[in-house]
Design a protein around this motif. Structure first.
Motif, mmCIF file in Angstrom:
data_model
loop_
_atom_site.group_PDB
_atom_site.id
_atom_site.type_symbol
_atom_site.label_atom_id
_atom_site.label_comp_id
_atom_site.label_asym_id
_atom_site.label_seq_id
_atom_site.Cartn_x
_atom_site.Cartn_y
_atom_site.Cartn_z
ATOM 1 N N ASP A 197 0.899 -1.161 0.155
ATOM 2 C CA ASP A 197 -0.034 -0.049 0.011
ATOM 3 C C ASP A 197 0.769 1.327 -0.205
ATOM 4 O OD1 ASP A 197 -2.287 -1.500 -0.007
ATOM 5 O OD2 ASP A 197 -2.653 -1.445 2.086
ATOM 6 N N ILE A 198 2.090 1.185 0.462
ATOM 7 C CA ILE A 198 2.968 2.416 0.476
ATOM 8 C C ILE A 198 3.313 3.146 -0.733
ATOM 9 C CG2 ILE A 198 5.097 3.266 1.574
ATOM 10 C CD1 ILE A 198 5.019 1.129 3.582
ATOM 11 N N ALA A 199 3.396 1.922 -1.588
ATOM 12 C CA ALA A 199 3.990 2.214 -3.153
ATOM 13 C C ALA A 199 2.860 3.087 -3.916
ATOM 14 C CB ALA A 199 4.385 0.820 -3.803
ATOM 15 N N ARG A 200 1.690 2.663 -3.675
ATOM 16 C CA ARG A 200 0.405 3.188 -4.239
ATOM 17 C C ARG A 200 0.716 2.848 -5.884
ATOM 18 N NH1 ARG A 200 0.065 9.326 -1.480
ATOM 19 N NH2 ARG A 200 -0.229 8.696 0.541
ATOM 20 N N ALA A 201 1.192 1.899 -6.148
ATOM 21 C CA ALA A 201 1.439 1.370 -7.619
ATOM 22 C C ALA A 201 0.167 1.001 -8.215
ATOM 23 C CB ALA A 201 2.270 0.113 -7.766
ATOM 24 N N GLU A 202 0.088 0.937 -9.632
ATOM 25 C CA GLU A 202 -0.892 0.801 -10.504
ATOM 26 C C GLU A 202 -1.518 -0.914 -9.974
ATOM 27 O OE1 GLU A 202 0.674 1.465 -14.314
ATOM 28 O OE2 GLU A 202 0.945 3.244 -14.028
ATOM 29 N N PRO A 203 -2.744 -0.870 -10.297
ATOM 30 C CA PRO A 203 -3.008 -2.251 -9.867
ATOM 31 C C PRO A 203 -2.657 -3.440 -10.641
ATOM 32 C CG PRO A 203 -4.872 -0.994 -10.269
ATOM 33 C CD PRO A 203 -3.776 -0.062 -10.822
ATOM 34 N N GLU A 204 -2.000 -3.311 -11.662
ATOM 35 C CA GLU A 204 -1.364 -4.383 -12.546
ATOM 36 C C GLU A 204 0.099 -4.656 -11.809
ATOM 37 O OE1 GLU A 204 0.597 -5.705 -16.939
ATOM 38 O OE2 GLU A 204 -0.429 -3.424 -16.609
ATOM 39 N N VAL A 205 0.578 -3.563 -11.404
ATOM 40 C CA VAL A 205 2.229 -3.855 -10.972
ATOM 41 C C VAL A 205 1.837 -4.384 -9.277
ATOM 42 C CG1 VAL A 205 3.943 -2.334 -9.871
ATOM 43 C CG2 VAL A 205 2.926 -1.872 -12.098
ATOM 44 N N ARG A 206 0.893 -3.789 -8.645
ATOM 45 C CA ARG A 206 0.898 -4.219 -7.256
ATOM 46 C C ARG A 206 0.421 -5.810 -7.226
ATOM 47 N NH1 ARG A 206 -1.962 -2.342 -2.347
ATOM 48 N NH2 ARG A 206 -3.085 -3.956 -1.393
ATOM 49 N N ALA A 207 -0.469 -6.258 -8.240
ATOM 50 C CA ALA A 207 -0.935 -7.766 -8.216
ATOM 51 C C ALA A 207 0.749 -8.501 -8.714
ATOM 52 C CB ALA A 207 -1.614 -7.780 -9.316
ATOM 53 N N GLY A 208 1.181 -7.823 -9.519
ATOM 54 C CA GLY A 208 2.317 -8.639 -9.891
ATOM 55 C C GLY A 208 3.367 -9.013 -8.733
ATOM 56 N N ALA A 209 3.555 -7.621 -8.021
ATOM 57 C CA ALA A 209 4.491 -7.694 -6.813
ATOM 58 C C ALA A 209 3.770 -8.639 -5.757
ATOM 59 C CB ALA A 209 4.600 -6.424 -6.202
ATOM 60 N N ALA A 210 2.750 -8.885 -5.619
ATOM 61 C CA ALA A 210 2.078 -9.516 -4.490
ATOM 62 C C ALA A 210 2.301 -11.057 -4.841
ATOM 63 C CB ALA A 210 0.566 -9.480 -4.398
ATOM 64 N N ALA A 211 2.029 -11.308 -6.205
ATOM 65 C CA ALA A 211 2.414 -12.816 -6.625
ATOM 66 C C ALA A 211 3.850 -13.131 -6.503
ATOM 67 C CB ALA A 211 1.942 -13.023 -8.168
ATOM 68 N N TYR A 212 4.753 -12.276 -6.875
ATOM 69 C CA TYR A 212 6.104 -12.457 -6.568
ATOM 70 C C TYR A 212 6.602 -12.802 -5.095
ATOM 71 C CZ TYR A 212 11.197 -10.920 -6.535
ATOM 72 O OH TYR A 212 12.473 -10.949 -6.441
ATOM 73 N N LEU A 213 5.917 -12.011 -4.219
ATOM 74 C CA LEU A 213 6.231 -12.338 -2.872
ATOM 75 C C LEU A 213 5.667 -13.579 -2.365
ATOM 76 C CD1 LEU A 213 5.778 -8.454 -1.634
ATOM 77 C CD2 LEU A 213 7.881 -9.702 -1.584
ATOM 78 N N ASN A 214 4.445 -13.874 -2.800
ATOM 79 C CA ASN A 214 3.867 -15.069 -2.289
ATOM 80 C C ASN A 214 4.563 -16.422 -2.601
ATOM 81 O OD1 ASN A 214 0.384 -14.260 -3.158
ATOM 82 N ND2 ASN A 214 1.812 -13.555 -1.531
#
Length: 452
Positions: free
Chosen positions: A111-128
């Motif tokens: 949430d800190i990043a306030r990134a675009e939804p596509e970027v946020r979803a990709g980052a979450a999948a990477y971390l999972n």
């Protein structure tokens, strides 16, 4: 070359090669994601920033194995080296649960990043995906610190060199997907984009840990330490590791959080700036491997000398390490300044991203010099088991001056991403000066060997 410097280089070069191999994994991720799309590069950049905030804090705590085991090794207390290793594994288990929870549910940090939804979803999948690899990553870090403490880093170097070899084909498989496994009766691999880098990294962690485990079981070198079996937690050695490890971990966490939270804040400046900042951050982290390796080697040799009851030799080794790191840091800064434009173009095909990178790499050159100084001084203090005061120094310098000052320069004064790097250089210069004063005092006091 003086004897102390030669010893540092002899122990440090395999550590450097091994660490560069680890960094090569990140470079492969950034390059492959950068050539896939700007959004994939941003996802990997933000995801890796969150991961390293989590992992480096945990890793730093486990790092306490190295100075403690090195003192035992220097004193010839070989079974105590084994006991330190066993308690270090218990410490790694304690660190695993909170780390895995953060990686599995990273959304508050994203949430800190306030990134675009596509970027946020990709980052979450990477971390999972990296949450799955965390147990192996922590175990292998404990294995690394043990081998460093007993002056055997070439084993770790050889294992780490496998990472980049495996990373390119694994990244290709998981980023782009493949129907080939169907020929073996296995499910097809879906295209995961940047998140596939996380899956590949997790697999590399498990492969590395499996090789390390096999060596501990089969290599006769380790038999002298009586390493077999996990045993049970023992209060005295566990508390010793905890008292040293928590402030070391806190110091790493302060350092990496100040460094990587900047990436999350820079995300507010747009995808091109995120990509450019990610490239220069990767360059800075890669260059850091040289002072990190030499500092680690000097710290281990100093700790071994303290274990032998020779504080004068320990102090001499530390000062030789400091001069070596400073000289090489200045040389590296000059080379980076000269080659900053072609280096940026090697990372990305996007001209806007490359332009951001070139504008920041000049500041990274200055950052590299002061970063090496603080690294060497921090490792020298850990050889004397002094960790609490350095943690306080880092908190004030990096969070206060670096992160707070960088935010003010970047957003209040409108300097953008360069503001963060200017503040980081000033912060590390302050930290280096304070650590230098502390080390000069501590190393002159006979018998200092407790965390403080």
């Amino acid at each position: 070359m003086p004897g102390a410097t030669r010893a540092i280089v002899s122990l440090g070069w395999p550590m450097l090669v091994g660490q560069l191999a680890v960094m090569a994994n990140g470079i492969v991720d950034n390059v492959m994601a950068g050539h896939l799309s700007a959004a994939d590069l941003a996802s990997v950049a933000i995801g890796s920033s969150v991961y390293y905030v989590v992992f480096v804090g945990l890793m730093g705590t486990i790092q306490a194995i190295s100075p403690v085991a090195a003192q035992h090794f220097g004193a010839g207390r070989l079974h105590e080296v084994g006991e330190t290793w066993r308690q270090g594994q218990w410490l790694a288990l304690a660190m695993l649960v909170p780390g895995a929870l953060v990686l599995a549910w990273p959304h508050p940090l994203l949430d800190i990043a306030r990134a675009e939804p596509e970027v946020r979803a990709g980052a979450a999948a990477y971390l999972n995906a990296l949450a799955f690899g965390l147990p192996a990553a922590l175990w292998f870090r404990a294995f690394t610190t043990l081998n460093t403490a007993v002056s055997r880093p070439r084993i770790v170097m050889a294992i780490n060199l496998l990472g980049p070899v495996l990373k390119v084909p694994l990244n290709t498989l998981f980023m782009y997907g493949s129907d080939a496994p169907a020929a073996l009766g296995l499910p097809a691999v879906p295209a995961m984009g940047g998140a596939g880098c996380g899956v590949a990294t997790a697999l590399v962690f498990w492969i590395s840990a499996a090789i390390g485990w096999g060596l501990l079981r089969g290599d006769r070198f380790y038999a002298r330490f009586a390493l077999r079996g996990l045993g049970r937690p023992r209060r005295a050695p566990f508390v010793e590791l905890l008292r040293l490890g928590l402030p070391i971990g806190g110091t790493y966490l302060i350092d990496v959080s100040a460094f990587n939270v900047v990436t999350l804040l820079v995300a507010r400046l747009g995808t091109d700036v995120v990509g450019g900042h990610a490239i220069v951050a990767n360059v800075a982290a890669t260059m850091y491997m040289l002072p990190l390796a030499l500092s680690g080697a000097a710290g281990v040799l100093a700790a071994q000398a303290l274990g032998r009851g020779d504080p004068r030799e320990a102090r001499r080794v530390a000062w030789h390490g400091l001069r070596l790191v400073l000289g090489l840091g200045l040389a590296g800064a000059v080379l980076l300044w000269i080659g900053r434009a072609p280096l940026a173009r090697a990372y990305t095909d996007a001209p806007e991203v490359a332009a951001v990178s070139v504008s920041l790499l000049g500041l990274v050159a200055a950052y590299h010099v002061v970063d090496g100084l603080q690294c060497m001084l921090a490792f020298a203090l850990r050889a004397w088991k002094v960790a609490v005061a350095p943690m306080a120094i880092f908190a004030v310098a990096l969070w206060g001056v670096g992160l707070g000052g960088g935010y003010a320069l970047a957003f209040a004064l409108g300097l953008g991403a360069p503001g963060f790097w200017i503040a980081a250089v000033v912060a590390l210069a302050i930290a280096s000066a304070a650590l230098g004063v502390l080390f000069a005092r501590v190393s002159r006091v006979p018998g200092v060997a407790a965390a403080g």
